[in-house]
Design an enzyme around this catalytic site. Sequence first.
Site, PDB file in Angstrom:
ATOM      1  CD  GLU A  83      -2.812  -0.930   0.253  1.00  0.00           C
ATOM      2  OE1 GLU A  83      -3.186   0.362  -0.305  1.00  0.00           O
ATOM      3  OE2 GLU A  83      -3.952  -1.197   0.370  1.00  0.00           O
ATOM      4  CB  SER A 343     -31.305 -33.322  50.164  1.00  0.00           C
ATOM      5  OG  SER A 343     -32.923 -34.132  50.384  1.00  0.00           O
TER       6      SER A 343
END
Length: 680
Positions: A83, A343
């Site tokens: 680029e 329980s």
Amino acid sequence: MKTARFAFALAAVLFLGALGRDRFDAWVDATVLPPLSPATSVEVLARDGRLLRAFTVDGGIWRLAVDPTKVDPRYLKLLIAYEDQRFYRHDGVDLRAFARAAVQGVRAGRIVSGGSTLTMQVARLLEDSGTGRVAGKIRQIRLALALERHLSKAQILGLYLHIAPFGGNLEGVRAATLAYFGKEPRRLTLAEAALLVALPQSPETRRPDRELTAAKRARTRVLNRLQAQGAVSAGAALAAKTEAVPSARRPVPMLAPHLTDRLHASRPGVGTIATTLDADLQARLETLAADAVAGQGDRLQVAIVVAQHRSGDILATVGSSAYEDGPRRGFVDMTQALRSPGSTLKPLIYGLAFDEGLAHPETLIDDKPVDFNGYAPQNFDNQFRGTIRLREALQLSLNIPAVLLTDAIGPSNLMNGMERSGVHAVVPGQQPGLAVALGGVGVTLQDLVQLYATLARGGVSRPLTVETGAPKPEGHRVMSAVAAWEVRDILAGMPPPPGAPSNRLAYKTGTSYGHRDAWAIGFDGAHVIGVWMGHADGTPVPGAFGGELAAPVLFQAFARLKGKLDRLDPPPAATLIVSNARLPKPLQRFRTRNAAFEPAPDTPSVAFPPDGAEVELTDGDLLVKVRNGTPPFTWLANGTPITIATRERQDILKLPGAGFVTLSVIDAKGRSDRVSVQLH
């Protein structure tokens, strides 16, 4: 004269040039800069820094924070080579690149390459300006020059890595690598790096999840140019061209969605939230949760919490089998929902009773019908075992012994024990009664895991934490180390579910009234795991029991956590490990202190021999008698049936020989009594 004129002309040119430059500099300096810190996704991280989940920024954009030092250097090298080769040498605008692009365009009769620098691309992306209009290009040039005066090259490159578009709602290289490759940008193949270079030039027409052929062609063009420039070798470029282009987007990580929702909502303005979660374990348990409910209707739900009990760090938290499952109400975090614990509070009850010197694991207790001023609890199978050791009573999860112990320690003391353990219980009516012992209270799965972490830690509570760096206060003692070990030893003797390994996991199951909640919570020497299963809306699950539904998931969760359990701690030196006969007299048998709570008078009881007696055998025969109860009767010796369905209240039992034996008698209604005697 001519020399004077030349000098004057030169001075004028220099003056005008300087004046123009000053004006140009002023024009650049007067540039109004857009915000240079683009909003990034809030991230929730695992204990090792990996991404658990990210949240989109405004507009639904995935834009994740990027540290350029953690981006593959090869990708950065290829990006600049393709680029903007002179990125580190120009001031934002590369006149040489403009000239080259113009010459190439004239020769080809079309645009071959652009002259935009990376800085100009950043300027365009920051303001979302067009690429072809003259006014837009001038604005990009001006902004690029201004950016170069305010930011370093590294900062400009960092902006590009954050805001470059990669198709759809993906911005920034990190969002792109997670979506297309399923990984962080730390290490990329040449093919992956080339694709990332190609996409921002035309992100919508090249996005591989929709335009696979175009994406592959664009990657090939990048590789060809980089090869021509000498940035990559011919062999490497050829190999990269053969690598498959991803044809679909991967979802951005979304582990522990319920927890991350809570953390995100409770930390406004915080960009990164570090947690104690183990990402791999979290993923494995989310898969386990989905498997656990598969094929069991469209409403059954599951939740799992895993913690290190010594540190209090939560390693995994699964709020449901699937976050987006509508019929199962998967959006509800069942680790935080108030449910009846069934329980699962019994180990705390026993531990508090042991700690107060009211009982010992070998203490005998009567499991018989009782009536507490109109409250007459029943065992889950509506049967009675008669006299039984507390160790067995807890392993069998009998209700009546638990209620008797709760009456002895006091329901308010039980509530205090829960609070000190970190359980923030909600009691209907705010007045705790004996029903609390059997689940008459609202608790969360996470709190129950904290309670069992207290037992595992030797009776010392410490808050569970899920954020790294959170304060870790010193724990406070809930019960003695001896009492906690005694409970651990009992729970470690629980038989595993069918098919599970016998590995001494200390665990307890529970089922709430009406089969609405199935629980299994267990621990070894290092970790504690809790599992809840049921319907998120609280409706019953017919036939569901904690031991059958949740316990197998608990053992599978430990298998996914580690290959081998850590050993439980040895007993403290002060632990009294003896048989019932060698206990101090007050601890040999637990007796209720309120006569109104004694069993009903028609309950069967062994009339002969008396409990604790020494009896002579006659040729191996023993005379036994039963008082009260409904015939027929069954007699057992050490749990083995000797006489079945006799209607006589007196019988002769044929026993194998001398020694200690526990005799039990059970009547037609399932009520029973038990004595221990020594035979000679």
